[in-house]
Design an enzyme around this catalytic site. Structure first.
Site, PDB file in Angstrom:
ATOM      1  N   GLY A   1      -5.450 137.512  96.011  1.00  0.00           N
ATOM      2  CA  GLY A   1      -6.492 138.247  95.241  1.00  0.00           C
ATOM      3  C   GLY A   1      -6.485 139.690  95.398  1.00  0.00           C
TER       4      GLY A   1
ATOM      5  N   ALA B   1     -12.963 142.375  95.441  1.00  0.00           N
ATOM      6  CA  ALA B   1     -12.937 141.695  96.738  1.00  0.00           C
ATOM      7  C   ALA B   1     -11.651 141.781  97.493  1.00  0.00           C
ATOM      8  CB  ALA B   1     -13.562 140.369  96.601  1.00  0.00           C
TER       9      ALA B   1
ATOM     10  N   SER C   1     -22.071 144.734  77.593  1.00  0.00           N
ATOM     11  CA  SER C   1     -22.830 144.738  78.699  1.00  0.00           C
ATOM     12  C   SER C   1     -24.482 144.723  78.943  1.00  0.00           C
ATOM     13  CB  SER C   1     -22.331 146.054  79.142  1.00  0.00           C
ATOM     14  OG  SER C   1     -23.154 146.603  80.419  1.00  0.00           O
TER      15      SER C   1
ATOM     16  N   HIS D   1     -24.423 134.366  80.268  1.00  0.00           N
ATOM     17  CA  HIS D   1     -24.920 135.776  79.875  1.00  0.00           C
ATOM     18  C   HIS D   1     -25.545 135.959  78.394  1.00  0.00           C
ATOM     19  CE1 HIS D   1     -24.909 140.193  79.706  1.00  0.00           C
ATOM     20  NE2 HIS D   1     -24.566 140.365  81.055  1.00  0.00           N
TER      21      HIS D   1
ATOM     22  N   HIS E   1     -20.390 133.400  81.843  1.00  0.00           N
ATOM     23  CA  HIS E   1     -20.030 134.630  82.346  1.00  0.00           C
ATOM     24  C   HIS E   1     -19.742 134.690  83.825  1.00  0.00           C
ATOM     25  CE1 HIS E   1     -19.964 139.084  82.666  1.00  0.00           C
ATOM     26  NE2 HIS E   1     -21.039 138.916  83.251  1.00  0.00           N
TER      27      HIS E   1
ATOM     28  N   LEU F   1     -20.290 143.222  91.722  1.00  0.00           N
ATOM     29  CA  LEU F   1     -19.258 144.359  92.114  1.00  0.00           C
ATOM     30  C   LEU F   1     -19.755 144.492  93.471  1.00  0.00           C
ATOM     31  CD1 LEU F   1     -18.901 146.306  89.053  1.00  0.00           C
ATOM     32  CD2 LEU F   1     -17.570 144.349  89.775  1.00  0.00           C
TER      33      LEU F   1
ATOM     34  N   ARG G   1     -30.945 137.544  83.445  1.00  0.00           N
ATOM     35  CA  ARG G   1     -30.025 136.719  82.416  1.00  0.00           C
ATOM     36  C   ARG G   1     -30.248 135.217  82.341  1.00  0.00           C
ATOM     37  NH1 ARG G   1     -24.191 139.390  84.865  1.00  0.00           N
ATOM     38  NH2 ARG G   1     -24.842 141.273  84.262  1.00  0.00           N
TER      39      ARG G   1
ATOM     40  N   ARG H   1     -27.123 134.852  89.305  1.00  0.00           N
ATOM     41  CA  ARG H   1     -26.860 136.204  90.016  1.00  0.00           C
ATOM     42  C   ARG H   1     -27.486 137.356  88.935  1.00  0.00           C
ATOM     43  NH1 ARG H   1     -23.397 140.355  88.231  1.00  0.00           N
ATOM     44  NH2 ARG H   1     -21.983 138.956  86.916  1.00  0.00           N
TER      45      ARG H   1
ATOM     46  N   GLU I   1     -16.406 136.471  94.188  1.00  0.00           N
ATOM     47  CA  GLU I   1     -17.121 135.580  93.186  1.00  0.00           C
ATOM     48  C   GLU I   1     -16.276 133.979  93.971  1.00  0.00           C
ATOM     49  OE1 GLU I   1     -16.663 136.293  89.189  1.00  0.00           O
ATOM     50  OE2 GLU I   1     -17.296 134.263  88.441  1.00  0.00           O
TER      51      GLU I   1
HETATM   52  C1  LIG Z   1     -16.560 141.101  80.978  1.00  0.00           C
HETATM   53  C2  LIG Z   1     -17.184 141.193  82.230  1.00  0.00           C
HETATM   54  C3  LIG Z   1     -17.879 142.238  82.683  1.00  0.00           C
HETATM   55  C4  LIG Z   1     -18.664 142.248  84.317  1.00  0.00           C
HETATM   56  N1  LIG Z   1     -19.371 143.400  84.296  1.00  0.00           N
HETATM   57  C5  LIG Z   1     -19.906 143.302  85.569  1.00  0.00           C
HETATM   58  C6  LIG Z   1     -20.588 144.455  85.996  1.00  0.00           C
HETATM   59  O1  LIG Z   1     -20.962 145.593  85.295  1.00  0.00           O
HETATM   60  N2  LIG Z   1     -21.231 144.509  87.318  1.00  0.00           N
HETATM   61  C7  LIG Z   1     -21.191 143.581  87.992  1.00  0.00           C
HETATM   62  O2  LIG Z   1     -21.616 143.541  89.230  1.00  0.00           O
HETATM   63  N3  LIG Z   1     -20.225 142.419  87.686  1.00  0.00           N
HETATM   64  C8  LIG Z   1     -19.968 142.454  86.466  1.00  0.00           C
HETATM   65  N4  LIG Z   1     -19.168 141.279  86.343  1.00  0.00           N
HETATM   66  C9  LIG Z   1     -18.679 140.433  87.041  1.00  0.00           C
HETATM   67  C10 LIG Z   1     -17.660 140.849  88.137  1.00  0.00           C
HETATM   68  O3  LIG Z   1     -16.678 141.464  87.228  1.00  0.00           O
HETATM   69  C11 LIG Z   1     -16.697 139.782  88.643  1.00  0.00           C
HETATM   70  O4  LIG Z   1     -17.592 138.674  89.407  1.00  0.00           O
HETATM   71  C12 LIG Z   1     -15.836 140.383  89.959  1.00  0.00           C
HETATM   72  O5  LIG Z   1     -15.112 141.450  89.640  1.00  0.00           O
HETATM   73  C13 LIG Z   1     -15.030 139.249  90.465  1.00  0.00           C
HETATM   74  O6  LIG Z   1     -14.298 140.068  91.648  1.00  0.00           O
HETATM   75  P1  LIG Z   1     -13.363 139.234  92.610  1.00  0.00           P
HETATM   76  O7  LIG Z   1     -12.640 140.293  93.265  1.00  0.00           O
HETATM   77  O8  LIG Z   1     -14.065 138.293  93.403  1.00  0.00           O
HETATM   78  O9  LIG Z   1     -12.130 138.499  91.631  1.00  0.00           O
HETATM   79  P2  LIG Z   1     -11.504 138.881  90.469  1.00  0.00           P
HETATM   80  O10 LIG Z   1     -11.487 140.298  89.853  1.00  0.00           O
HETATM   81  O11 LIG Z   1     -11.530 137.934  89.270  1.00  0.00           O
HETATM   82  O12 LIG Z   1     -10.026 138.723  91.085  1.00  0.00           O
HETATM   83  C14 LIG Z   1      -9.253 137.601  91.358  1.00  0.00           C
HETATM   84  C15 LIG Z   1      -7.932 137.855  91.981  1.00  0.00           C
HETATM   85  O13 LIG Z   1      -7.426 136.682  92.473  1.00  0.00           O
HETATM   86  C16 LIG Z   1      -6.139 136.743  91.979  1.00  0.00           C
HETATM   87  N5  LIG Z   1      -5.772 135.085  91.861  1.00  0.00           N
HETATM   88  C17 LIG Z   1      -6.458 134.031  91.682  1.00  0.00           C
HETATM   89  N6  LIG Z   1      -6.056 132.894  91.779  1.00  0.00           N
HETATM   90  C18 LIG Z   1      -4.768 133.222  92.285  1.00  0.00           C
HETATM   91  C19 LIG Z   1      -3.683 132.383  92.838  1.00  0.00           C
HETATM   92  N7  LIG Z   1      -4.058 130.965  92.709  1.00  0.00           N
HETATM   93  N8  LIG Z   1      -2.580 132.836  93.314  1.00  0.00           N
HETATM   94  C20 LIG Z   1      -2.466 134.197  93.372  1.00  0.00           C
HETATM   95  N9  LIG Z   1      -3.574 135.139  92.965  1.00  0.00           N
HETATM   96  C21 LIG Z   1      -4.671 134.604  92.355  1.00  0.00           C
HETATM   97  C22 LIG Z   1      -5.997 137.127  90.631  1.00  0.00           C
HETATM   98  O14 LIG Z   1      -4.669 137.430  90.289  1.00  0.00           O
HETATM   99  C23 LIG Z   1      -7.073 138.270  90.959  1.00  0.00           C
HETATM  100  O15 LIG Z   1      -6.195 139.356  91.591  1.00  0.00           O
HETATM  101  C24 LIG Z   1     -18.402 141.399  84.934  1.00  0.00           C
HETATM  102  C25 LIG Z   1     -17.526 140.038  84.504  1.00  0.00           C
HETATM  103  C26 LIG Z   1     -17.059 140.279  83.343  1.00  0.00           C
HETATM  104  C27 LIG Z   1     -16.218 138.815  82.715  1.00  0.00           C
END
Ligand SMILES: Cc1cc2nc3c(=O)[nH]c(=O)nc-3n(C[C@H](O)[C@H](O)[C@H](O)COP(=O)(O)OP(=O)(O)OC[C@H]3O[C@@H](n4cnc5c(N)ncnc54)[C@H](O)[C@@H]3O)c2cc1C
Length: 644
Positions: A48, A52, A292, A274, A409, A449, A338, A443, A433
Site C-alpha cells: 500500500g 498510511a 465533502s 456518509h 464511505h 487522514l 456522520r 469515525r 484504514e
Molecule cells: C471520496 C473520499 C473523500 C475522503 N475525504 C477524507 C477527508 O477529507 N479527510 C479524512 O480524514 N478522510 C477522508 N477520506 C477517508 C480517507 O481518504 C481514507 O480513509 C484514507 O485515505 C485511507 O488511506 P490508506 O493509506 O489507509 O489506504 P488507501 O489510500 O486506500 O491506499 C491503499 C493502498 O493499498 C494498495 N493495495 C490494496 N490492496 C492491495 C493488494 N492486494 N496488493 C497490493 N497493493 C494493494 C493500493 O494500491 C493503495 O496503494 C475520504 C475518503 C473518500 C472515499
C-alpha cells in the site's frame, strides 16, 4: 449449525497503563531499538502506498531499513488517499477556541460511540500536532489565513475548528508530500517500488509473517517476496457494497488473505455511511461521488415540511422548509457526526419528504452563505467541489441547492491490532484504514487522514523496531521453504480455478448483486430478520459465483476480470462475516444501527453492559470464532451520546 462460536477473550498486552498522557512516551521508551548498522540487514514489505503505506515506507527507509513497497495502481501516488477532500484534524488550537489534545481525544472517543480504546485515541490526538508540522515542512500547501497562519475549518462532531485543509484536495496534497518522501528513498535505493503488483497471499512460516505472494498485473507473473516483517496498509473495504465513494479498485483481498492465515478481523460490521454524497441516479452507476463534509460548514440541510412537495427548491418559502438538523440538534446543527446526519436524512426520506426524482435526497443549500459571504468567498473555499457537482449533475449549486443522500464511505472495522499495530500474526503489522484501531463505531470527519499519517510517520516506525530487534533470533527464510512453496502453489491453483469455471455471468453482475444484499440488510439500518436473510442470500450467491462466473482471457498478462474475480470472491466471505458480526451485536452504536435497539426518539441505543468490547473474529471457515476484547473507560465515561 450456529453461525459462530465463542473463543477465549483477547487482550491488548502491549497497551501501557498509568496516566494516559504518559502512555505513548513510556511505550516508546520501553520498546527495543535496532541499531542503525543492523537496520540495513532487515527487509520490510509494505503493501500500500496511500497515506498510511506511503508515509510508513518513506519513514522506515529513512531510518535505514530495506523496504519493498507494493501497490496495484500504475503509480504509488494514485492510491485512493488522493481522493480525500475535506481535511485533516489536529489539536493545534491555532484558533484559540478551546481546543486541546484532551478535547480531540474526548471528541473522538465520544464520536466513536464509546467503542474505541482510550490509549490509542489519546496517542492519535498527541501525534496529530506533529503531523501538521511534518507536512508543512514537506511543503504541503495548506490553506492559510491573511496573516500567514494555517487556516482551519469545522468538521462534524466537534465544536472547535481543528480541520486543516488544502481546498477540497487535502488528500492529494498530503499524498504528494508522502510520495515525494517515498520517491526520495526510491532514488536512494532504500525502497524497491513495485507498482502494478497485487498481493494475493500472506506467507506465514512457523507462525510468523515472512512474506507475500504477488502477481505482476501486467505480465501475470507470480512471485514470492520474502522479508523480516510485513506491513499491510491496503485501505478499507467499503466496496463490498459495490456502490460506495471509494475508488473502484479498493478491495479487501490483502486483509482477507491475512485473516484466513490467522489475523483476527475486528468489528467488521462498523461501516460509515456518509451523509453528503450525490444521490444514486440509476442502474448504470458503478460508483458514487462524495460531496465533502466541509460543505456542511456553510451549507444548510433541509427538506420541504410537507410530504410529496415537488415544487422546485426556490419556490418553497422559508416557513415551509424543515432545516431538520438545526431543529433536532440545535447545539451542533448541520455539523452533527456522520452517523447521526445520515440516519436523519434516511428518516426524512422514509417519511416521504425526500427530494429529487427518486425521493432519496435532501437539499444542501448555500444561498444563505452566498448572501452573507459573497460568491467569491464560497468559490475560494469549495470551488472544485462545486465544479465537480455541476459536471456530474448538470445543476449549478451556486444557483440551486445541491441534492445529497447518504452512501457507503469508510470502514471502521479492519484487522485487529494491538497498541503496537501488530496483528495476531507476529510480524504482521496493519496501519491506516486497513486496521480497526482508533475510530470505534463511527469515525469523525477528517480523522482518517490523521490516523493514516499518525500510523505511518510516527507510530509504526517506533513499534516495528521493537519486533525487528528480535529478528536475529528467528532467522531468515527463503522462497524454497516448503511452506512458502505451498502458499504460492495455492495461489496459482486459485487463479486457475477462477479461469476454468467459464460460466455465464460476469464478475460485475455478482458484485452488484452482493452489494444490493449488503445495502438492503447490512447498510444504514439492520435487523435480526434482515441479517439472517442476508447471510442465506450471500451463501447462495457465493455458491453460484464459484459455479457460474465467467472470467475471460488467461492469467498470462493484463486481465482485469481476473483481478476483479479474486477480489469479489474475498468480498463474499467478508460480507458474510460482516452480517454475522452485525447480527451478534444486539445494540445500536455509531455506524451500526439495529432497528430493534433505539431510544424512543429514534437515536442509537447502546448496551454497554453486554457490548462494550471489540469483536475480534478468528477465521474458521463457515463458523468464525468470536474473541472479545473488553474496553475500559477511565477518562471519558460512556454516556448517551447527545448532540442536541
Ligand atoms: C471520496 C473520499 C473523500 C475522503 N475525504 C477524507 C477527508 O477529507 N479527510 C479524512 O480524514 N478522510 C477522508 N477520506 C477517508 C480517507 O481518504 C481514507 O480513509 C484514507 O485515505 C485511507 O488511506 P490508506 O493509506 O489507509 O489506504 P488507501 O489510500 O486506500 O491506499 C491503499 C493502498 O493499498 C494498495 N493495495 C490494496 N490492496 C492491495 C493488494 N492486494 N496488493 C497490493 N497493493 C494493494 C493500493 O494500491 C493503495 O496503494 C475520504 C475518503 C473518500 C472515499
Amino acid at each position: 449449525m450456529d453461525l459462530y462460536t465463542e473463543g477465549d477473550p483477547i487482550a491488548d498486552t502491549r497497551a501501557p497503563d498509568g496516566p494516559i498522557e504518559t502512555r505513548w512516551d513510556r511505550r516508546r521508551f520501553e520498546a527495543k531499538l535496532v541499531n542503525p548498522a543492523n537496520r540495513r540487514k532487515l527487509t520490510v514489505i509494505v503493501v500500500g502506498t496511500g497515506l498510511a503505506g506511503g508515509s510508513a515506507a518513506a519513514t522506515l527507509a529513512e531510518q535505514g531499513y530495506h523496504v519493498k513497497s507494493y501497490c496495484y495502481q500504475d503509480s504509488p501516488r494514485r492510491a485512493h488517499s488522493i481522493a480525500a477532500q475535506g481535511g485533516i484534524n489536529a489539536a493545534k488550537n491555532y484558533r484559540n477556541d478551546g481546543d486541546s489534545v484532551h478535547r480531540l481525544f474526548y471528541d473522538t472517543v465520544k464520536g466513536g460511540d464509546f467503542r474505541s480504546r482510550e490509549s490509542n485515541v489519546h496517542r492519535l490526538a498527541e501525534v496529530s500536532v506533529n503531523i501538521i508540522d511534518q507536512c508543512v515542512a514537506q511543503g504541503v500547501p495548506f490553506a492559510r489565513e491573511y496573516g500567514g497562519l494555517l487556516d482551519t475549518r469545522s468538521f462534524g462532531g466537534a465544536q472547535v475548528q481543528r480541520t486543516f485543509y488544502a481546498r477540497g484536495q487535502t488528500g492529494q496534497q498530503l499524498l504528494l508530500g508522502a510520495y515525494q518522501a517515498l520517491e526520495r528513498q526510491i532514488g536512494l535505493g532504500n525502497v524497491e517500488m513495485n507498482a502494478r503488483h497485487e498481493m494475493l497471499e500472506l506467507v506465514v512460516v512457523d507462525g510468523r509473517a515472512r512474506g507475500i505472494v504477488v502477481r505482476d498485473l501486467v505480465t501475470g507473473e507470480i512471485t514470492t517476496e520474502m522479508a523480516d516483517a510485513v506491513v499491510l496498509a491496503s485501505g478499507g473495504y467499503g466496496n463490498v457494497f459495490y456502490l460506495s465513494t471509494n475508488a473502484k479498485g479498493c478491495n479487501v483481498t490483502a486483509s482477507w488473505r491475512a485473516h484466513r492465515k490467522g489475523a483476527y478481523f475486528a468489528n467488521p460490521c462498523y461501516t460509515q455511511i456518509h451523509p453528503t454524497c450525490i444521490p444514486v441516479s440509476g442502474d448504470h452507476q458503478s460508483k458514487l461521488t462524495l460531496m465533502s463534509e466541509s460543505l456542511r460548514n456553510d451549507g444548510r440541510v433541509w427538506v420541504p415540511k410537507a410530504k410529496g412537495d415537488s415544487r422546485p427548491a426556490k419556490d418553497i418559502p422559508e416557513d415551509e422548509r424543515d432545516y431538520y438538523l438545526e431543529r433536532i440538534y440545535p447545539s451542533f446543527g448541520n455539523l452533527v457526526p456522520r452517523d447521526i446526519a445520515s440516519r436523519a436524512a434516511k428518516n426524512v426520506c422514509d417519511s416521504g419528504r425526500g427530494v429529487g426524482p427518486s425521493g432519496l435526497g435532501v437539499y444542501l443549500d448555500f444561498a444563505d452563505a452566498i448572501n452573507r459571504l459573497g460568491r467569491k468567498a464560497i468559490e475560494a473555499k469549495y470551488g472544485n467541489l462545486f465544479e465537480m457537482y455541476e459536471r456530474i449533475t448538470g445543476e449549478d449549486p451556486y444557483e440551486v441547492p445541491m441534492r445529497i443522500y447518504p452512501a457507503v464511505h469508510y470502514t471502521m472495522g479492519g484487522l485487529w491490532v494491538d497498541y503496537d499495530l501488530q496483528s495476531t500474526i507476529p510480524g504482521l503489522f496493519v496501519i491506516g484504514e486497513a486496521n480497526f484501531s482508533d475510530h470505534g463505531a463511527n469515525r469523525l470527519g477528517a480523522s482518517a487522514l490523521m490516523q493514516g499519517l499518525a500510523d505511518g510517520y510516527f507510530v509504526l516506525p517506533n513499534t516495528l523496531a521493537n519486533y525487528l530487534a528480535g529478528a536475529g533470533s528467528f532467522g531468515k527464510v527463503d522462497a524454497s521453504h516448503p511452506e512458502v512453496v505451498a502458499t504460492r502453489t495455492a495461489v496459482e491453483e486459485r487463479i486457475q480455478k477462477l479461469l476454468s469455471i467459464n460460466g455465464d455471468r460476469t464478475v460485475d453482475s455478482f458484485h452488484r448483486e452482493l452489494g444490493q444484499i449488503m445495502w438492503e440488510h447490512c447498510g444504514m439500518e439492520r435487523s435480526d430478520a434482515g441479517l439472517r436473510k442476508a447471510i442465506d442470500e450471500i451463501r447462495e450467491l457465493r455458491e453460484q459465483f464459484w459455479q457460474r462466473v465467467r472470467v475471460p482471457g488467461d492469467g498470462e498478462g493484463l486481465n482485469q476480470s481476473l483481478e476483479k474475480a479474486g477480489r469479489v470472491a474475498d468480498f463474499f466471505e467478508l460480507a458474510e462475516l460482516m452480517c454475522i458480526d452485525a447480527l451478534h451485536r444486539e445494540e445500536s452504536c455509531g455506524g451500526h444501527f439495529r432497528a430493534e435497539h433505539q431510544t424512543p426518539d429514534g437515536e442509537a441505543q447502546r448496551d454497554d453492559d453486554r457490548f462494550a468490547y471489540v469483536a475480534a473474529w478468528e477465521y474458521a471457515g463457515d463458523q468464525p470464532v468470536l474473541h472479545k476484547e473488553d474496553l475500559q473507560f477511565e477518562y471519558v465515561h460512556p454516556t448517551q451520546r447527545s448532540y442536541k
